[in-house]
Write a protein that holds these residues in place. Structure first.
Motif, PDB file in Angstrom:
ATOM      1  N   GLY A 194       0.829  -1.211   0.000  1.00  0.00           N
ATOM      2  CA  GLY A 194       0.000   0.000   0.000  1.00  0.00           C
ATOM      3  C   GLY A 194       0.862   1.259   0.000  1.00  0.00           C
ATOM      4  O   GLY A 194       2.019   1.228  -0.428  1.00  0.00           O
ATOM      5  N   SER A 195       0.291   2.337   0.532  1.00  0.00           N
ATOM      6  CA  SER A 195       0.962   3.628   0.353  1.00  0.00           C
ATOM      7  C   SER A 195       2.273   3.761   1.136  1.00  0.00           C
ATOM      8  O   SER A 195       3.042   4.671   0.883  1.00  0.00           O
ATOM      9  CB  SER A 195       0.004   4.768   0.697  1.00  0.00           C
ATOM     10  N   SER A 196       2.549   2.841   2.072  1.00  0.00           N
ATOM     11  CA  SER A 196       3.851   2.909   2.760  1.00  0.00           C
ATOM     12  C   SER A 196       4.995   2.626   1.789  1.00  0.00           C
ATOM     13  O   SER A 196       6.118   3.051   2.017  1.00  0.00           O
ATOM     14  CB  SER A 196       3.934   1.875   3.883  1.00  0.00           C
ATOM     15  N   CYS A 205       0.045   8.227   7.084  1.00  0.00           N
ATOM     16  CA  CYS A 205      -0.859   7.233   6.482  1.00  0.00           C
ATOM     17  C   CYS A 205      -0.728   5.903   7.222  1.00  0.00           C
ATOM     18  O   CYS A 205       0.245   5.665   7.937  1.00  0.00           O
ATOM     19  CB  CYS A 205      -0.592   7.064   4.987  1.00  0.00           C
ATOM     20  N   ASP A 206      -1.737   5.044   7.053  1.00  0.00           N
ATOM     21  CA  ASP A 206      -1.713   3.783   7.800  1.00  0.00           C
ATOM     22  C   ASP A 206      -0.601   2.869   7.273  1.00  0.00           C
ATOM     23  O   ASP A 206      -0.005   3.139   6.228  1.00  0.00           O
ATOM     24  CB  ASP A 206      -3.094   3.090   7.742  1.00  0.00           C
ATOM     25  N   LEU A 207      -0.310   1.829   8.032  1.00  0.00           N
ATOM     26  CA  LEU A 207       0.733   0.885   7.618  1.00  0.00           C
ATOM     27  C   LEU A 207       0.047  -0.435   7.278  1.00  0.00           C
ATOM     28  O   LEU A 207      -0.440  -1.137   8.158  1.00  0.00           O
ATOM     29  CB  LEU A 207       1.761   0.725   8.751  1.00  0.00           C
ATOM     30  N   ASP A 208      -0.021  -0.719   5.969  1.00  0.00           N
ATOM     31  CA  ASP A 208      -0.626  -1.976   5.528  1.00  0.00           C
ATOM     32  C   ASP A 208       0.479  -3.020   5.460  1.00  0.00           C
ATOM     33  O   ASP A 208       1.541  -2.760   4.892  1.00  0.00           O
ATOM     34  CB  ASP A 208      -1.241  -1.812   4.133  1.00  0.00           C
ATOM     35  N   MET A 209       0.246  -4.168   6.067  1.00  0.00           N
ATOM     36  CA  MET A 209       1.279  -5.211   6.031  1.00  0.00           C
ATOM     37  C   MET A 209       0.625  -6.554   5.772  1.00  0.00           C
ATOM     38  O   MET A 209      -0.539  -6.755   6.112  1.00  0.00           O
ATOM     39  CB  MET A 209       2.072  -5.238   7.331  1.00  0.00           C
TER      40      MET A 209
HETATM   41 MG    MG Z   1      -2.900   2.262   3.381  1.00  0.00          MG
END
Ligand code: MG
Ligand code: GTP
Length: 538
Positions: A194-196, A205-209
């Motif tokens: 994602g945006s990370s 922004c959130d951390l998608d893992m």
């Molecule tokens: Mg995200």
């Protein structure tokens, strides 16, 4: 990612000829760095020199920085992984008073001073890296003082993009979660997506893992010679989805019970894509952990490629994302809003439609792929060239100012009622179903990534796009002088209410209302490529 990817800022896309790293190379390098890194909660008053000297007993340090988030934290990257083990070997589990500690050995430490007074005498204040975005007041000031609209877009990008330190902290957080998951699934990998990592992430922004279990037990064929074949004895469940739910359920429990600094763990297992949501307190990241999400990682790679191909792409995407956020077109709460992912796709599509195109189509990137690029995930062909340096830069020289205006005009007049946005082919397609907004998922081509968007949210987007196009066209005529401190250009578009600020500003300039409406209507009419621009029809 921008730094590691080697994409420059501010220069015209076609001029940046420094070799760019492949997405997989960046991921591998960052992951390896994170594995030899530790996170330390420090006392507020600490001598940086003594701190580094103390840690160096375990081996040389290649990089370190401090940041504040409910206290002072240090991220320390050793040159060798062994240093981490050495540090863990001299670390004790705290003895609690009335509470009991769960003795989990991680790479997240707490530093205590044996003799606080001796350290505080040295009054050096520690330089902290900042990973919060600028306030809207600060941003507005910066934009007002910019020299041109192009300069405004580049300034916004510079202020909001993830910093080198923020990126390191994101990879470190994934690596710490991986240590926990590895207690169950040896050799698993927790990868950010994602945006990370796609180069479009804004600070905060959130951390998608995602928990990648695909590599577990995969042997290279040379080791499987002989007459026998060994397989692990495993437990079977009725479907992939149930397997995912069971794994995430256990990892969620584990994060909740043993994960240092993991709080507010929510297991959202019945969602289309089951996930565990939690907050990693020390880093301040809101994390979404999924598993079996290889296609999403591939989408991140594709966006990373598009972001690195031309420096105008990221500048435009960041501004559109900020514009959408400022007008509540996007939200951090899931709902019928347009997502940042969809907005990015719209910008990419728009840039594919320019003449000459600024970005190539996904089908074209597929034709450039060689055997090593071949990638099939769950039956979907996700193949495209991965070496950025083999893609010819665009000959298009449009300015960011003109692209921003054209973007609003293009989507202010797009026939959403009948057409679908398709970055694979880079042209409008007939909508296969009747969702108000249809953006084809680039890899799972029968899916619509904006299925959640309802008619009224789409209409709001169209109305705001039309107004913004109009504001930019008016701006050409009477831009306030920079010393007047009045918002102009992009700053004007980010004002909370476009309608009221426009009418206010225009009232001041005493233009009759009839003229304003006439201008608006003309601007809409003259840029309407389709006969039917209403979004309501089917
Ligand atoms: Mg995200
Ligand atoms: P922000 O978090 O808003 O900064 O952007 P993001 O790109 O990280 O979006 P989000 O956290 O919502 O989703 C993370 C990733 O999941 C995206 O980058 C996509 O790769 C993928 N994703 C999100 N929404 C969808 C969707 O509707 N369909 C598909 N196929 N993938 C999605």
């Amino acid at each position: 990612m921008h730094t590691a990817g080697g994409t420059g800022e501010g220069e015209a896309g076609s001029e940046d000829r420094t070799p760019k790293k492949k997405f997989s190379e960046v991921q591998k390098e960052r992951r390896e760095q994170a594995q030899r890194t530790v996170l330390i909660h420090c006392p507020n008053k600490i001598s940086e020199k003594k701190f580094l000297k103390y840690l160096s007993q375990h081996g040389p340090i290649s990089h370190h920085f401090f940041y504040e988030s409910f206290g002072l934290y240090a991220v320390v990257e050793f040159c060798q992984k062994e240093s981490v083990t050495s540090l863990q070997n001299v670390t004790r589990t705290p003895s609690m008073g009335t509470e009991a500690a769960i003795p989990f050995k991680s790479r997240f430490f707490n530093l205590k001073l044996k003799n606080p007074s001796s350290q505080t005498s040295e009054k050096s204040s520690i330089p902290c890296s900042n990973h919060s975005p600028p306030s809207s007041k600060k941003l507005s000031e910066l934009l007002c003082y910019a020299e041109s609209v192009d300069d405004q877009l580049n300034t916004l990008l510079k202020e909001f993009q993830l910093t080198e330190e923020d990126i390191k902290l994101r990879y470190l957080t994934c690596s710490l979660i991986e240590d926990l998951a590895a207690a169950y699934f040896q050799d698993c990998t927790v990868r950010p997506f994602g945006s990370s990592v796609n180069s479009f992430g804004k600070l905060g922004c959130d951390l998608d893992m995602f928990l990648d279990l695909d590599e577990i037990g995969k042997l290279n064929t040379s080791k499987t010679s002989g007459n026998f074949l060994m397989e692990f004895q495993v437990k079977n469940v009725p479907s992939e989805r149930i397997a995912t739910q069971k794994i995430l359920s256990v990892i969620g429990e584990c994060l909740d019970h043993f994960g240092p600094g993991c709080v507010g763990v929510q297991k959202i297992l019945n969602a289309r894509c089951p996930l565990v949501r939690f907050s990693h307190q020390a880093s301040g990241f809101q994390c979404d952990l999924t598993t079996n999400n290889r296609i999403a990682l591939k989408s991140s790679e594709l966006l990373y490629m598009y972001g690195a191909l031309d420096s105008r792409v990221r500048a435009l995407v960041f501004s559109i994302r900020c514009w959408a956020r400022a007008h509540s077109l996007t939200s951090s709460i899931p709902g019928s809003w347009i997502t940042n992912f969809s907005l990015t796709m719209m910008v990419i599509f728009f840039l594919q439609r320019r003449s000459p195109p600024i970005l190539p189509t996904l089908d074209y990137l597929k034709t450039l792929a060689d055997a090593e690029d071949k990638c099939i995930i769950e039956g979907h062909n996700c193949t495209f060239i991965r070496d950025l340096n083999r893609i010819k830069p665009s000959g298009n020289t449009e300015t960011l100012e003109s692209l921003l205006k054209e973007f609003f005009e293009y989507f202010g007049n797009f026939a959403f009622n009948k057409n679908s946005i398709n970055i694979r082919q880079g042209r409008e397609q007939n909508k296969p179903e009747c969702s108000p907004l249809h953006i084809q998922n680039p890899f799972e081509t029968s899916l619509n990534i904006s299925k959640n968007v309802n008619q009224s949210q789409l209409q709001k987007f169209v109305d705001l796009a039309r107004e913004s196009a109009w504001i930019l066209s008016q701006e050409d005529k009477d831009r306030p002088s920079p010393s007047s401190n009045q918002p102009w250009g992009l700053a004007m578009l980010l004002q909370p209410s476009v309608v009221s600020s426009v009418s206010l500003a225009k009232k001041k300039r005493r233009k009759p209302a009839s003229e304003r409406i006439k201008n608006l209507l003309e601007s809409i009419k003259s840029h309407s490529p389709e006969n039917d621009t209403d979004t309501n029809g089917k």
